[in-house]
Design a protein around this motif. Structure first.
Motif, PDB file in Angstrom:
ATOM      1  N   LEU A  60      44.298  32.560 -48.376  1.00  0.00           N
ATOM      2  CA  LEU A  60      45.500  31.734 -48.375  1.00  0.00           C
ATOM      3  C   LEU A  60      45.377  30.609 -49.394  1.00  0.00           C
ATOM      4  CD1 LEU A  60      48.241  31.356 -46.948  1.00  0.00           C
ATOM      5  CD2 LEU A  60      47.084  29.873 -45.335  1.00  0.00           C
ATOM      6  N   GLY A  61      44.168  30.105 -49.581  1.00  0.00           N
ATOM      7  CA  GLY A  61      43.944  29.038 -50.547  1.00  0.00           C
ATOM      8  C   GLY A  61      44.405  27.695 -50.007  1.00  0.00           C
ATOM      9  N   MET A  62      43.951  26.650 -50.639  1.00  0.00           N
ATOM     10  CA  MET A  62      44.284  25.300 -50.179  1.00  0.00           C
ATOM     11  C   MET A  62      45.767  24.976 -50.361  1.00  0.00           C
ATOM     12  SD  MET A  62      41.690  24.230 -48.679  1.00  0.00           S
ATOM     13  CE  MET A  62      42.216  22.574 -48.334  1.00  0.00           C
ATOM     14  N   GLU A  63      46.352  25.403 -51.466  1.00  0.00           N
ATOM     15  CA  GLU A  63      47.769  25.125 -51.706  1.00  0.00           C
ATOM     16  C   GLU A  63      48.647  25.843 -50.676  1.00  0.00           C
ATOM     17  OE1 GLU A  63      50.829  23.133 -53.603  1.00  0.00           O
ATOM     18  OE2 GLU A  63      48.688  22.957 -53.989  1.00  0.00           O
ATOM     19  N   GLY A  64      48.351  27.116 -50.433  1.00  0.00           N
ATOM     20  CA  GLY A  64      49.111  27.875 -49.437  1.00  0.00           C
ATOM     21  C   GLY A  64      48.919  27.305 -48.042  1.00  0.00           C
TER      22      GLY A  64
END
Length: 103
Positions: A60-64
């Motif tokens: 998902l990543g930090m931004e998501g």
């Protein structure tokens, strides 16, 4: 759509949430448009298990993850009553944040 959508959630909603890991902003924006439409068809507490699973996905990543937390907080602030599953989200989010921080 009710029950039919709830039964489809496992496959479809999980895949929709994976799109939040995309690095293209317009893709993430369209994903939230889809989540808003899904929310109009089912109650948030039916979406919670899929949201928490998505938040634990490293892809998902930090931004998501940030975008999903923001969306979720807006949805929670608009509720007048809090079903048990939605209240449980707060506890899960605290734990997920600890895991993401490495605590």
């Amino acid at each position: 759509m009710g029950l039919a959508v709830e039964k489809s959630s496992k496959g479809i909603l999980s895949d929709v949430l994976k799109c939040l890991g995309d690095n293209k902003k317009h893709m993430r924006e369209r994903t939230f448009t889809t989540l808003d439409a899904w929310l109009a068809a089912v109650h948030l507490d039916k979406m919670v298990p899929y949201i928490t699973t998505a938040l634990m996905d490293a892809k998902l990543g930090m931004e998501g993850c940030k975008d999903l937390f923001d969306w979720l907080s807006r949805q929670l602030s608009g509720l007048s009553n809090f079903p048990d599953a939605v209240v449980a989200v707060a506890r899960r989010i605290d734990r997920l944040m600890d895991l993401r921080r490495g605590s």
